[in-house]
Scaffold this active site. Structure first.
Site, PDB file in Angstrom:
ATOM      1  N   GLU A  66      -2.991  20.247 -10.695  1.00  0.00           N
ATOM      2  CA  GLU A  66      -2.910  19.454  -9.473  1.00  0.00           C
ATOM      3  C   GLU A  66      -3.065  20.290  -8.210  1.00  0.00           C
ATOM      4  O   GLU A  66      -3.756  19.899  -7.260  1.00  0.00           O
ATOM      5  CB  GLU A  66      -1.574  18.695  -9.431  1.00  0.00           C
ATOM      6  CG  GLU A  66      -1.482  17.534 -10.405  1.00  0.00           C
ATOM      7  CD  GLU A  66      -1.076  17.931 -11.794  1.00  0.00           C
ATOM      8  OE1 GLU A  66      -0.884  17.044 -12.636  1.00  0.00           O
ATOM      9  OE2 GLU A  66      -0.941  19.158 -12.044  1.00  0.00           O
ATOM     10  N   HIS A 135       7.668   9.670 -14.710  1.00  0.00           N
ATOM     11  CA  HIS A 135       6.400   8.951 -14.672  1.00  0.00           C
ATOM     12  C   HIS A 135       6.504   7.613 -13.951  1.00  0.00           C
ATOM     13  O   HIS A 135       5.677   6.725 -14.169  1.00  0.00           O
ATOM     14  CB  HIS A 135       5.873   8.714 -16.091  1.00  0.00           C
ATOM     15  CG  HIS A 135       5.466   9.958 -16.806  1.00  0.00           C
ATOM     16  ND1 HIS A 135       6.391  10.815 -17.360  1.00  0.00           N
ATOM     17  CD2 HIS A 135       4.247  10.502 -17.051  1.00  0.00           C
ATOM     18  CE1 HIS A 135       5.748  11.838 -17.921  1.00  0.00           C
ATOM     19  NE2 HIS A 135       4.451  11.664 -17.748  1.00  0.00           N
TER      20      HIS A 135
END
Length: 354
Positions: A66, A135
């Site tokens: 990321e 998540h």
């Protein structure tokens, strides 16, 4: 046969897809990158067909890195491109906070306006089949805290497309927060390109007894709650901020001045969240001329649970929203909607944006 100006029902993920496709057709500098954007499932359908239409040079997957990939996207934006970077889950944007907060958000200021960072970041939040602690988080308040970052939260397909196109055209970094439970909902969406302007709240439903400000998927939950309350004689005004930053608080304040009661329902923790910011603006308002009662619903100060039973207690729902609103309007009431009523309300499809 439809015409280019016709309006038809699209699912949320289809509207995201169409918005990106039209932005890419309109401007050759726009490209899409991110983990699995070219996968056969296409990020729940939102990127399907784009690689076939625009080629692998403009739609491509990235390594699971990321920080580095966000740096690539920022560099491309500084160099004149207009990247759409799909992060899939907001949770893992924590791995590129330095890139977003210290580079993307600040470069225009630090270089005296000579540098622009037209970067769009797409990211998902929300529960669904036990997403759990890492998540499912809604971290939009963190990003809204930073000058130079824009944060938008489309609650329906119409806004999903319009905000996508507006974000791509903007010369600043924009984060599009998408709730996974919205992906299958439908709204009427024009075929031709259009934009939804930043910083403009929408009155979803007009009412006179209480104002409910709802973020992202909570708009849908609030509409369901309003149905339950209407049967009890409570008139609800629902406001969708549409964009978290910039935030149009004037529309909210005008509504609260009318109703005198405010319930804010968020997809994040209450502590230091967007609900606290809205409450503060209402408290400081020069528009509101009456005493106001305020209540907030959001996540308790604990980690997001995984099991469905605990999820039901953790996340605001039509039932908890309706009961909180009733408590503001009639503290003596012991009313509680039964589970069958709430279950039926859940089955109704949101058509937005009204």
């Amino acid at each position: 046969m439809s015409t280019p100006n016709s309006t038809r029902l699209l699912k949320y993920y289809e509207a995201l897809n169409e918005g990106a496709a039209q932005a890419m057709s309109e401007d050759h500098r726009v490209f899409m990158m991110g983990l699995d954007v070219d996968d056969h499932k296409g990020i729940q359908g939102s990127t399907l067909g784009l690689v076939e239409k625009f080629g692998a040079e403009r739609v491509f997957t990235t390594p699971l890195s990321e920080d580095a990939m966000t740096g690539v996207a920022i560099g491309a934006a500084m160099a004149g491109q207009r990247p759409i970077h799909v992060h899939i889950r907001m949770d893992f944007m924590m791995l590129c906070m330095n890139q977003l907060v210290n580079i993307a958000a600040k470069s225009h200021y630090m270089y005296g306006g000579t540098v622009q960072v037209p970067l769009v970041v797409r990211t998902m939040i929300g529960k669904s089949w036990g997403q759990g602690a890492q998540h499912s988080q809604g971290l939009h308040a963190m990003f809204a805290h930073v000058p130079g970052l824009k944060v938008v939260a489309p609650s329906n397909a119409h806004d999903a497309k319009g905000l996508t196109i507006q974000a791509v055209r903007d010369n600043n970094p924009v984060i599009i927060m998408e709730h996974r439970l919205l992906y299958s909902t439908e709204s009427y969406v024009p075929e031709k390109p259009y934009v939804v302007e930043f910083g403009q709240s929408r009155v979803v439903e007009e009412g006179s007894d209480i104002t409910i400000v709802a973020i992202s998927n909570m708009v849908v939950e609030a509409i369901r709650a309003a149905e339950l309350l209407s049967a009890q004689g409570i008139s609800v005004e629902i406001i969708d901020p549409v964009t978290i930053s910039p935030l149009d608080s004037a529309t909210i304040e005008k509504s609260v001045d009318k109703t005198g009661k405010l319930l804010i329902v968020d997809n994040g923790w209450l502590n230091c969240g967007i609900s606290a910011e809205i409450s503060a603006r209402v408290a400081e308002s020069e528009i509101i001329t009456r005493r106001v009662q305020v209540k907030r619903l959001g996540f308790a100060a604990t980690t997001c649970p995984t099991t469905p039973t605990l999820e039901n207690a953790f996340y605001p729902s039509p039932k908890s929203i309706a009961m909180a609103a009733m408590n503001l309007c009639n503290p003596q009431s012991s009313w509680e909607p039964n589970d069958a009523q709430c279950e039926l309300a859940y089955q109704k499809q949101f058509k937005g944006p009204f």
